[in-house]
Enzyme design. Structure first.
Site, mmCIF file in Angstrom:
data_model
loop_
_atom_site.group_PDB
_atom_site.id
_atom_site.type_symbol
_atom_site.label_atom_id
_atom_site.label_comp_id
_atom_site.label_asym_id
_atom_site.label_seq_id
_atom_site.Cartn_x
_atom_site.Cartn_y
_atom_site.Cartn_z
ATOM 1 N N HIS A 95 0.838 -1.222 0.000
ATOM 2 C CA HIS A 95 0.000 0.000 0.000
ATOM 3 C C HIS A 95 0.859 1.253 0.000
ATOM 4 O O HIS A 95 0.683 2.159 -0.834
ATOM 5 C CB HIS A 95 -0.914 -0.032 1.235
ATOM 6 C CG HIS A 95 -1.730 1.206 1.432
ATOM 7 N ND1 HIS A 95 -3.038 1.308 1.029
ATOM 8 C CD2 HIS A 95 -1.418 2.407 1.992
ATOM 9 C CE1 HIS A 95 -3.512 2.523 1.322
ATOM 10 N NE2 HIS A 95 -2.541 3.204 1.907
ATOM 11 N N GLU A 96 1.826 1.336 0.936
ATOM 12 C CA GLU A 96 2.640 2.554 1.046
ATOM 13 C C GLU A 96 3.521 2.737 -0.191
ATOM 14 O O GLU A 96 3.732 3.861 -0.654
ATOM 15 C CB GLU A 96 3.499 2.502 2.305
ATOM 16 C CG GLU A 96 2.712 2.400 3.600
ATOM 17 C CD GLU A 96 1.701 3.535 3.796
ATOM 18 O OE1 GLU A 96 0.681 3.310 4.470
ATOM 19 O OE2 GLU A 96 1.921 4.645 3.251
ATOM 20 N N HIS A 127 1.682 4.508 -2.706
ATOM 21 C CA HIS A 127 1.694 5.977 -2.529
ATOM 22 C C HIS A 127 2.962 6.572 -3.102
ATOM 23 O O HIS A 127 2.922 7.553 -3.851
ATOM 24 C CB HIS A 127 1.617 6.311 -1.041
ATOM 25 C CG HIS A 127 0.246 6.253 -0.452
ATOM 26 N ND1 HIS A 127 -0.863 6.781 -1.073
ATOM 27 C CD2 HIS A 127 -0.205 5.683 0.699
ATOM 28 C CE1 HIS A 127 -1.936 6.562 -0.302
ATOM 29 N NE2 HIS A 127 -1.558 5.913 0.762
ATOM 30 N N HIS A 147 -5.286 7.302 -2.286
ATOM 31 C CA HIS A 147 -6.185 6.309 -1.704
ATOM 32 C C HIS A 147 -7.320 6.050 -2.693
ATOM 33 O O HIS A 147 -7.831 6.963 -3.295
ATOM 34 C CB HIS A 147 -6.750 6.813 -0.370
ATOM 35 C CG HIS A 147 -5.771 6.653 0.750
ATOM 36 N ND1 HIS A 147 -5.723 7.463 1.828
ATOM 37 C CD2 HIS A 147 -4.780 5.744 0.922
ATOM 38 C CE1 HIS A 147 -4.758 7.089 2.654
ATOM 39 N NE2 HIS A 147 -4.159 6.033 2.119
#
Lengths: 424, 180
Positions: free
Chosen positions: A138-139, A142, A148
């Site tokens: 997930h990170e 980013h 998101h």
């Protein structure tokens, strides 16, 4: 200070100004990452942490043109993505962590990813706790520029969902990252359907097949139904195909007639016969012939090396391609078919004048999924006119090549990973 | 201290100072909504730069929420005038809509539970929130079209020996392979 760092950032990233979407994206294909020494977690061994991050980066690499390499030695300013653990005030970061619960990690555009070591991070498949792998994927999303996404099933949802048995980057996450970095494309050295015959518990003979793409020393199993490669691919050729050259092959040919069922791999001026039952090349076949053998010996009249080849079940001939020429080999007669070699443009004429690969093909592939022959070259492919096409449009020439399309519009997400990530 | 801890540390009692403050009332809810950009989109990129200013503010131990307007900072504070209430309700609705809860604008239990879930610290709505919203709408469009027609002979769903073998092979190198 703010402008200076921003200018530094500018060098490795560019802002994609496409329509209303403004996202930051790296402008390099190979990104260096490091788990910062003073930022190790106190909960997992360092090897575990590094392994999980290697896997997390690899998962993004499998669906995008990006490659990631762990770099523990270069100066810090050469590292694109820095990861570290901390609690409360940490690693010089302006955002303090809140302790166990709620915020478990965050990422910054400069490529810093921080994990709250007050959380109970666990290795994959340990059931309880927060999966470090899932959070890391997930990170990293980013850092690569994704915001998101509130879509069920997306890895970019802000809230943590307890880990299902396994998670993967789904179709739309792939499209989101490919929207920033483009889709994966490149030349293939071989594409083929590997066919096996099995008996069902009821004694019926069933034919099964899988589609494989090879590029240099890597191969992918392509799941036609899912329009993607198998999760976790590519794999090294030497791992999956025992005995053929580790850096890949020029062609795979499956001669399949009522009396003959043989699979050959070609590389350079030699060829191997593959033992499907034992999933390895024959060192010696039933007739006592030892492999590899020279192509000229097994297929008289066919010069090696070849560009590619395929077996045409319509006329039981193997078509070998080399440069601008094509050699049709009559398997039964064990010699070149009359009148060959010929020009590829002559045997496979262009339906749309000028839209033809002409010479130096990469792949000739008969697909059971599409029931069609494809000729691939660079990042394009030409589909050969089928009998069904000619029933509908009789004016189409036999073996005509339909206008070309891009390979990555038909077969999706066949992406390389960095050689250091191959064994993850 | 106990001589032995369970290796997975499940027996370690985390001191309260390391427990995240739970969201229990509208004040803490407002902090949450402000932090993740539901009241005013957060300029997350710049948050990292204004290190000196922010670290001073943080060192004062002040846990009030921060709203950045360009380069100057202003505080939302706890004053409750009607316009702020309206702002809070709007932000609550936006949050509820985003995570798929009934859009009531009320700080109900489901919303409270959602706010207390473990989550990423990157804001949901950044300065260019318009694009984020649009991006979301674009990405929530229908599934990609399933290309390629399956034929009777395409039995890929059934585990093929190669795949199993490959996975078995790889199990030696990457135990999660099967789960992956």
């Amino acid at each position: 200070k703010k402008r200076h760092l921003a200018s530094l950032l500018g060098q490795t990233r560019r802002r994609r100004e496409e329509g209303e979407m403004e996202y930051m994206a790296f402008s390099k294909a190979v990104l260096r990452w490091r788990l910062i020494g003073e930022g190790y977690s106190s909960q997992l061994s360092i090897d575990d942490q590094r392994y999980i991050f290697r896997l997390a980066f690899r998962m993004w690499s499998e669906v995008s043109p990006l490659e990631f390499v762990e770099d523990s030695h270069s100066p810090l300013e050469d590292i694109d993505i820095r990861l570290g653990f901390g609690t409360g005030r940490h690693l010089g970061c302006t955002q303090r962590f809140d302790g166990a619960g709620r915020e478990f990690a965050h990422a910054w555009f400069l490529g810093d990813i921080h994990f709250d070591d007050d959380e109970h991070f666990t290795a994959p498949n340990t059931g309880d706790g927060i999966s470090l792998l899932k959070v890391a994927v997930h990170e990293i999303g980013h850092v690569l520029g994704l915001p998101h996404l509130y879509r069920a099933g997306s890895i970019m949802q802000p809230s943590y969902l307890p880990q299902e048995s396994s998670f993967e980057l789904d179709w739309q996450d792939r499209k989101a990252i490919q929207h920033l970095y483009g889709s994966c494309n490149g030349r293939f050295s071989a594409v083929f359907d590997w066919i096996r015959k099995e008996r069902t518990p009821y004694g019926e003979m069933r034919v099964r097949f899988n589609t494989y793409f090879m590029r240099d020393g890597l191969y992918w199993l392509y799941e036609n139904r899912q329009n993607r490669t198998r999760y976790g691919d590519p794999v090294a050729v030497e791992v999956g195909w025992h005995g053929i050259p580790a850096n890949g092959v020029d062609a795979h040919v499956h001669v399949w007639t009522r009396g003959n069922d043989a699979i050959y791999f070609f590389k350079g001026s030699q060829f191997w016969k593959y033992d499907t039952e034992n999933d390895q090349v024959f060192t010696e076949d039933e007739e006592g012939r030892r492999y590899p053998r020279p192509i000229s010996e097994g297929f008289p009249g066919v010069p090696g090396p070849i560009d590619t080849a395929f077996y045409d079940r319509r006329d039981s001939q193997i078509y070998f391609f080399r440069g601008p020429s094509v050699y049709a080999f009559d398997v039964k007669a064990n010699r070149l078919a009359k009148g060959y070699p010929k020009k590829i443009t002559q045997v496979f004429p262009a339906v749309l004048p000028g839209d033809h690969p002409v010479a130096n093909l990469d792949v000739a592939y008969f697909s059971y999924t599409h029931n069609a022959i494809f000729l691939l070259k660079d990042t394009s492919y030409w589909r050969v006119v089928s009998s069904r096409d000619r029933r509908r449009r009789p004016f189409l020439p036999y073996n005509g090549l339909l206008p070309h399309r891009e390979v990555d519009e038909q077969w999706f997400d066949i992406c390389n990973v960095h050689s250091t990530a191959l064994r993850v | 201290e106990k001589l032995f801890h369970y290796r997975d540390r499940s027996d370690v009692v985390i001191p309260p100072s390391h427990q995240a403050e739970l969201i229990t009332d509208t004040d803490t809810a407002e902090d949450f909504l402000s932090k993740y950009g539901f009241i005013t989109p957060v300029n997350w990129e710049d948050a990292q730069w204004d290190e000196e200013k922010l670290s001073e503010d943080f060192s004062s131990g002040d846990t009030m929420s921060l709203i950045q307007e360009g380069d100057s900072l202003s505080w939302s504070g706890n004053t409750k005038d009607p316009s702020e209430n309206a702002q809070l309700i709007t932000a609550l609705k936006e949050f509820q809509r985003m995570i798929g809860l009934p859009v009531t604008g009320l700080f109900d239990d489901a919303t409270k539970a959602a706010m207390n879930k473990p989550r990423c610290g990157v804001p949901d709505k950044e300065a260019d929130s318009k694009t984020t919203a649009e991006h979301n709408t674009t990405t929530t469009g229908g599934e990609g079209s399933q290309l390629g027609n399956s034929t009777e002979t395409d039995q890929e769903q059934v585990k093929d020996p190669e795949q199993k073998t490959a996975e078995t092979r790889l199990v030696h190198t990457r135990s999660e392979r099967l789960s992956r």
